[in-house]
Write a protein that holds these residues in place. Structure first.
Motif, mmCIF file in Angstrom:
data_model
loop_
_atom_site.group_PDB
_atom_site.id
_atom_site.type_symbol
_atom_site.label_atom_id
_atom_site.label_comp_id
_atom_site.label_asym_id
_atom_site.label_seq_id
_atom_site.Cartn_x
_atom_site.Cartn_y
_atom_site.Cartn_z
ATOM 1 N N PRO A 187 39.820 33.267 0.868
ATOM 2 C CA PRO A 187 39.299 33.127 1.864
ATOM 3 C C PRO A 187 36.874 33.548 1.001
ATOM 4 N N VAL A 188 36.716 31.913 1.682
ATOM 5 C CA VAL A 188 35.325 31.819 1.014
ATOM 6 C C VAL A 188 34.443 32.157 2.810
ATOM 7 N N ASP A 189 34.815 31.913 3.214
ATOM 8 C CA ASP A 189 34.423 32.772 5.126
ATOM 9 C C ASP A 189 34.407 33.182 6.355
ATOM 10 N N GLU A 190 34.298 33.982 7.218
ATOM 11 C CA GLU A 190 34.944 33.299 8.728
ATOM 12 C C GLU A 190 33.826 32.670 9.509
ATOM 13 N N VAL A 191 33.995 31.473 10.224
ATOM 14 C CA VAL A 191 33.241 30.103 10.543
ATOM 15 C C VAL A 191 33.214 29.973 12.163
ATOM 16 N N LEU A 192 32.954 29.463 12.915
ATOM 17 C CA LEU A 192 33.387 28.612 13.988
ATOM 18 C C LEU A 192 32.787 27.269 13.495
ATOM 19 N N ILE A 193 33.273 26.685 13.805
ATOM 20 C CA ILE A 193 33.939 25.182 14.205
ATOM 21 C C ILE A 193 33.891 24.503 15.026
ATOM 22 N N SER A 194 32.726 23.036 15.464
ATOM 23 C CA SER A 194 32.905 22.282 15.970
ATOM 24 C C SER A 194 32.865 20.749 15.611
ATOM 25 N N ILE A 195 33.816 20.395 16.679
ATOM 26 C CA ILE A 195 34.146 19.437 16.599
ATOM 27 C C ILE A 195 33.796 18.312 17.285
ATOM 28 N N PHE A 196 33.369 16.981 16.746
ATOM 29 C CA PHE A 196 32.842 15.708 17.725
ATOM 30 C C PHE A 196 33.100 14.863 17.218
ATOM 31 N N ARG A 197 34.217 13.449 18.368
ATOM 32 C CA ARG A 197 34.638 12.634 17.557
ATOM 33 C C ARG A 197 33.870 11.492 17.659
ATOM 34 N N SER A 198 34.068 10.281 17.896
ATOM 35 C CA SER A 198 33.486 9.440 17.355
ATOM 36 C C SER A 198 33.853 8.294 18.887
ATOM 37 N N PRO A 199 32.883 8.090 19.242
ATOM 38 C CA PRO A 199 31.041 7.943 18.534
ATOM 39 C C PRO A 199 30.673 8.967 19.362
ATOM 40 N N LYS A 200 30.508 9.743 20.269
ATOM 41 C CA LYS A 200 30.266 10.732 21.268
ATOM 42 C C LYS A 200 29.888 12.044 20.530
ATOM 43 N N SER A 201 29.243 11.449 19.221
ATOM 44 C CA SER A 201 28.421 12.745 18.142
ATOM 45 C C SER A 201 27.101 12.362 17.704
ATOM 46 N N TYR A 202 25.904 12.829 16.987
ATOM 47 C CA TYR A 202 24.917 12.025 16.511
ATOM 48 C C TYR A 202 24.969 11.499 15.395
ATOM 49 N N THR A 203 25.914 11.114 15.145
ATOM 50 C CA THR A 203 25.684 10.085 14.002
ATOM 51 C C THR A 203 26.112 8.918 14.320
ATOM 52 N N GLY A 204 27.356 8.953 15.485
ATOM 53 C CA GLY A 204 28.300 8.410 16.220
ATOM 54 C C GLY A 204 29.541 7.864 14.862
ATOM 55 N N GLU A 205 29.615 8.923 14.291
ATOM 56 C CA GLU A 205 31.071 8.896 13.876
ATOM 57 C C GLU A 205 31.395 9.785 13.820
ATOM 58 N N GLU A 206 32.816 10.207 13.383
ATOM 59 C CA GLU A 206 33.218 11.841 13.464
ATOM 60 C C GLU A 206 33.052 13.018 12.235
ATOM 61 N N THR A 207 31.939 13.735 13.288
ATOM 62 C CA THR A 207 30.859 15.265 13.008
ATOM 63 C C THR A 207 32.180 16.514 13.294
ATOM 64 N N VAL A 208 31.671 16.716 12.189
ATOM 65 C CA VAL A 208 32.288 18.401 12.164
ATOM 66 C C VAL A 208 31.049 19.446 11.812
ATOM 67 N N GLU A 209 30.662 20.681 12.520
ATOM 68 C CA GLU A 209 29.513 21.540 12.391
ATOM 69 C C GLU A 209 30.386 22.947 12.057
ATOM 70 N N ILE A 210 29.910 23.235 10.817
ATOM 71 C CA ILE A 210 30.341 24.664 10.831
ATOM 72 C C ILE A 210 29.271 25.629 10.214
ATOM 73 N N SER A 211 29.612 26.961 11.676
ATOM 74 C CA SER A 211 28.570 27.716 12.231
ATOM 75 C C SER A 211 29.588 28.620 10.439
ATOM 76 N N CYS A 212 28.652 29.629 9.433
ATOM 77 C CA CYS A 212 28.828 30.777 9.180
ATOM 78 C C CYS A 212 27.849 31.233 8.657
ATOM 79 N N HIS A 213 28.242 32.609 7.959
ATOM 80 C CA HIS A 213 27.191 33.309 7.578
ATOM 81 C C HIS A 213 25.832 33.368 7.166
ATOM 82 N N GLY A 214 24.186 33.460 6.879
ATOM 83 C CA GLY A 214 23.876 33.022 7.135
ATOM 84 C C GLY A 214 22.599 33.668 5.296
#
Length: 457
Positions: A65-92
């Motif tokens: 294990p590296v860290d506990e996280v929350l993963i947000s999924i945004f599938r193309s084209p409904k994302s900021y870049t228009g591509e498949e996008t993943v945002e990983i929220s980890c400890h700061g």
């Protein structure tokens, strides 16, 4: 609809490096979701719908294990870049955030360059180029008014104006080129007066937009406010009072300030870049003389000049001449004459009209001075929160070049030039407008624009 270009996935830390509650690592590109899924211990990400968040762990290649996280999924084209996008929220924490990023990069993901996410959003048709620039302006904004101006651009208000201009010029070009198609038949389709009126309307509207640039520049970059005057006039004391901290050293010794000192100060949503200068006087001290020289240069570049006169000392003829000279040299730059140390004011007939008399030590008239600085900085600029402002030098230059081509076409109409010559100027105008929104661009422009961005955006 613009097709989405799926590119090699990129990743970067999207939040400031340091200790905090959370950090966000952004991943975008072809197969981004399935790639991150390889390092995720939790629900299979490839099976989850777009715009969902999932709890789990990021694990390294050994399964540790590296860290506990929350993963947000945004599938193309409904994302900021228009591509498949993943945002990983980890400890700061610095180390854990870097470890999560390294784990993702080890899966064959490329480290993102500055502005690369937003550049992909532009290339994929999610943003116009002027909107992409507004993203950087929001990030770098140092005042509420700068944020407001950037938001208007991000919403597409400038782009809407530019697209309107382009359509009007396209209509004018079509009128001319239809006539050229039938030139051998000696048939005139273009209504010259209608064409002239259309181009004059575009010329006037571009002029109105260009008139907002000086206001836009000040709102975006701040009001360069130079404090000048004789030694011990209270320049450093006033700067410290406005900023609310001891930014400049204050003593009774003349010549204490030997170089210009800059400090940012926000008032009522507007940024002022205060510049405390060396006291103006003849001196044999080489260092102090250089400071006086820099004071003169700061004056020449100022958006607002505040000359401070110590009221505890009588006026000299040299001071009166100096003030008159600075007022004359200021030209159209707002000039404010402020009497300082009002609490120590001597009983004298000043024979000079001060804009305000203050005491920075007692706080007397400081509130009034703040409002006066704002009023003078924005005088004749007709600014309000709903104003659309041109804040970019690049946009201003493109609009000026567009207007130059429009005016050349109007001049050609007056001289009776044929449609093929008029068409050259109108197409050049279209080209310039296209560089604002990105319909026409090149790699050099894109590199210059996106180099301003931070990595992760």
């Amino acid at each position: 609809m613009t097709s989405i270009i799926q590119k090699v996935p990129i990743a970067a830390i999207a939040t400031p490096i340091g200790e905090g509650g959370i950090a966000v690592i952004r991943v975008s590109g072809k197969d981004a979701i399935s790639i991150v899924d390889q390092a995720f211990e939790g629900k299979p990400l490839v099976e989850q719908p777009t715009h969902t968040v999932h709890f789990g762990k990021i694990v390294d290649k050994k399964g540790l294990p590296v860290d506990e996280v929350l993963i947000s999924i945004f599938r193309s084209p409904k994302s900021y870049t228009g591509e498949e996008t993943v945002e990983i929220s980890c400890h700061g924490g610095v180390l854990v955030t870097q470890k999560v990023l390294e784990t993702i990069l080890a899966l064959g993901v490329k480290s993102a360059e500055a502005g690369e996410f937003t550049q992909r959003a532009f290339l994929n048709g999610k943003l116009d180029l002027d909107q992409a620039e507004a993203v950087a302006d929001i990030i770098h904004a140092k005042s509420i008014k700068a944020v407001d101006a950037a938001h208007q651009q991000l919403e597409g208000r400038l782009g809407d104006h530019v697209k309107k201009f382009r359509q009007q010029i396209i209509d004018a070009t079509a009128m001319i080129e239809l006539e050229l198609d039938f030139i051998e038949e000696d048939v005139e389709f273009a209504n010259k007066e209608q064409l002239r009126q259309l181009l004059q309307d575009v010329d006037s509207e571009i002029s109105a937009l260009l008139e907002t640039y000086e206001t836009g520049r000040i709102v975006k970059d701040g009001v360069k406010t130079v404090l000048i005057g004789r030694p011990n006039a209270g320049k450093s004391t006033l700067l410290n009072t406005l900023v609310g901290s001891d930014r400049a050293i204050v003593t009774d010794i003349a010549g204490t300030t030997r170089d210009t000192i800059d400090a940012d100060w926000n008032y009522d949503g507007l940024l002022f870049k205060l510049i405390d200068t060396a006291g103006l006087r003849e001196t044999l001290d080489v260092v102090e003389a250089e400071g006086v020289k820099r004071s003169q240069k700061a004056f020449e570049q100022a958006d607002l000049v505040v000359y401070l006169k110590d009221l505890s000392h009588p006026f000299t003829d040299d001071e009166r001449k100096e003030i008159a000279d600075f007022q004359k040299r200021a030209g159209e730059t707002p000039f404010i004459l402020v009497g300082t140390k009002k609490d120590q004011e001597i009983d004298e007939e000043w024979r000079t009209e001060f804009d305000l008399k203050i005491s920075a030590i007692d706080g007397e008239k400081i509130k009034e001075l703040k409002q006066l600085l704002k009023d003078r900085a924005l005088e004749n600029k007709h600014y309000d929160a709903s104003s659309l402002l041109v804040t970019s030098t690049r946009h201003r230059d493109a609009l000026q070049k567009t207007q130059s081509h429009i005016q050349a076409a109007l001049n050609g109409l007056d001289l009776g030039m044929t449609g093929d010559f008029l068409s050259i100027d109108l197409r050049a105008a279209l080209n310039e407008l296209g560089t604002v929104t990105g319909e026409i661009t090149n790699e050099h422009i894109l590199d210059s624009i996106f180099s301003r961005f931070c990595i992760g955006k």
